[in-house]
Scaffold this active site. Structure first.
Site, PDB file in Angstrom:
ATOM      1  N   ASP A   1       0.868  -1.172   0.000  1.00 35.58           N
ATOM      2  CA  ASP A   1       0.000   0.000   0.000  1.00 35.58           C
ATOM      3  C   ASP A   1       0.914   1.234   0.000  1.00 35.58           C
ATOM      4  O   ASP A   1       2.106   1.130   0.320  1.00 35.58           O
ATOM      5  CB  ASP A   1      -0.872  -0.028   1.263  1.00 35.58           C
ATOM      6  CG  ASP A   1      -1.625   1.258   1.458  1.00 35.58           C
ATOM      7  OD1 ASP A   1      -2.278   1.712   0.497  1.00 35.58           O
ATOM      8  OD2 ASP A   1      -1.573   1.836   2.571  1.00 35.58           O
TER       9      ASP A   1
ATOM     10  N   ASP B   1      -0.329   5.103   0.797  1.00 31.32           N
ATOM     11  CA  ASP B   1      -0.649   6.137   1.788  1.00 31.32           C
ATOM     12  C   ASP B   1      -0.707   5.536   3.188  1.00 31.32           C
ATOM     13  O   ASP B   1      -1.506   4.634   3.458  1.00 31.32           O
ATOM     14  CB  ASP B   1      -1.975   6.812   1.436  1.00 31.32           C
ATOM     15  CG  ASP B   1      -1.858   7.569   0.125  1.00 31.32           C
ATOM     16  OD1 ASP B   1      -0.976   8.437   0.047  1.00 31.32           O
ATOM     17  OD2 ASP B   1      -2.620   7.270  -0.809  1.00 31.32           O
TER      18      ASP B   1
HETATM   19  C1  XBP Z   1      -5.395   6.012   0.328  1.00 34.31           C
HETATM   20  C2  XBP Z   1      -6.482   6.941   0.037  1.00 34.31           C
HETATM   21  C3  XBP Z   1      -6.276   7.985  -0.954  1.00 34.31           C
HETATM   22  C4  XBP Z   1      -5.626   9.240  -0.584  1.00 34.31           C
HETATM   23  C5  XBP Z   1      -5.921  10.282  -1.644  1.00 34.31           C
HETATM   24  O1  XBP Z   1      -5.918   4.758   0.731  1.00 34.31           O
HETATM   25  O2  XBP Z   1      -7.546   6.817   0.544  1.00 34.31           O
HETATM   26  O3  XBP Z   1      -7.543   8.356  -1.305  1.00 34.31           O
HETATM   27  O4  XBP Z   1      -6.119   9.678   0.658  1.00 34.31           O
HETATM   28  O5  XBP Z   1      -5.547   9.920  -2.921  1.00 34.31           O
HETATM   29  P1  XBP Z   1      -4.976   3.487   0.698  1.00 34.31           P
HETATM   30  P2  XBP Z   1      -6.358  10.474  -4.208  1.00 34.31           P
HETATM   31  O6  XBP Z   1      -3.753   3.839   1.482  1.00 34.31           O
HETATM   32  O7  XBP Z   1      -5.736   2.406   1.402  1.00 34.31           O
HETATM   33  O8  XBP Z   1      -4.712   3.150  -0.743  1.00 34.31           O
HETATM   34  O9  XBP Z   1      -6.843  11.846  -3.870  1.00 34.31           O
HETATM   35  O10 XBP Z   1      -5.337  10.485  -5.322  1.00 34.31           O
HETATM   36  O11 XBP Z   1      -7.496   9.544  -4.499  1.00 34.31           O
HETATM   37 MG    MG Z   2      -3.097   3.136   3.323  1.00 30.10          MG
END
Ligand code: XBP
Ligand code: MG
Length: 251
Positions: A9, A11
């Site tokens: 993953d 973020d």
């Molecule tokens: C990550 C997210 C993303 C970011 C924003 O979730 O939820 O939406 O917050 O990115 P994970 P975008 O770590 O579970 O993948 O604005 O580009 O969508």
């Molecule tokens: Mg995440």
């Protein structure tokens, strides 16, 4: 079964991007487009219940902004806001403002040295991933990953398993020979839903999440001189996640 691939993953897992990255970028986009919305740290924690930036904006308007009349071209507004947000976010990354979390670079290098295949499985926009990898890891880091599964490539975002299933299909891999790294319960549901055993490294926003089913829940991947904390799982006297520990858990 021997580990063949790691799926990461982005973020919250590779880097702490949410509070001081995505959140201020959303706020800059709201300001740029003349909206008086402001997502503070606490509100953003609630909004993280929904993955995906465009989906998160819609959720905010529905749940937290009932007085806001959806303009006739609301879909266009969401797209414009999200494009502006991506521009602000990638500009922050280009300034090198968001470092990798402890142990990430070390473990990636260890995996590359022994030929473990690497992939990304994330909800965020592809250009955000490339910018983070280039500016916070190494200029050539996007090339370290065989597959970057990101953003709208599948319509159903995490907690749906689709993004992991898509990455597995691209790599021709069975879930049993992979390990996923996640930071949130939505992410964990997604990886486990795809049948991939998962190590969780928490952050401030996710520390209270339900991580039932994770092989281990840790503060971070740790470094030789900065031990992780173990919330669940058996790490013995190990102080950081390396291939030896992962083999103990998964081989
Ligand atoms: C990550 C997210 C993303 C970011 C924003 O979730 O939820 O939406 O917050 O990115 P994970 P975008 O770590 O579970 O993948 O604005 O580009 O969508
Ligand atoms: Mg995440």
């Amino acid at each position: 079964m021997a580990i063949e691939a790691f799926l990461f993953d982005v973020d919250g897992t590779l880097a702490d991007t949410e509070r001081d990255g995505h959140r201020p970028a959303f706020n800059k986009a709201f300001e740029e487009l003349g909206l008086n919305w402001h997502w503070d740290v606490a509100l953003y924690g609630k909004l993280l219940a929904v993955t995906g930036g465009k989906e998160r904006i819609r959720y905010y308007v529905e749940k937290f902004c009932p007085e806001h009349d959806q303009p006739a071209h609301f879909d266009d507004l969401v797209i414009a806001l999200h494009q502006a947000k991506t521009r602000h976010y990638t500009a922050m990354l280009a300034e090198g403002l968001i470092p990798m979390r402890p142990g990430v670079k070390r473990l990636l290098n260890e995996a590359r040295d022994v030929g473990i295949r690497l992939a990304v499985a994330t909800t965020t926009t592809p250009e955000n991933v490339t910018a983070l990898l280039r500016h916070s890891l190494a200029e050539d880091a996007p090339g370290w990953f065989e597959v970057i599964a990101a953003g709208d490539i599948v319509p159903a975002k995490k907690p749906a398993p689709d993004i992991y299933l898509w990455a597995l299909r691209q790599m021709g891999l069975a879930p049993e020979c992979c390990v996923a790294f996640e930071d949130s319960c939505n992410g964990l549901k997604s990886s486990l839903g795809a049948g991939i055993r998962t190590v969780v490294t928490v952050n401030d926003y996710t520390v209270e999440d339900d991580f039932a089913g994770a092989t281990a829940v840790l503060s971070d991947l740790g470094e030789p001189d900065a031990s992780f904390r173990v919330f669940s799982g058996d790490a013995g006297d190990q102080r950081y996640v390396d291939l030896a520990l992962l083999k103990r858990w998964f081989d």
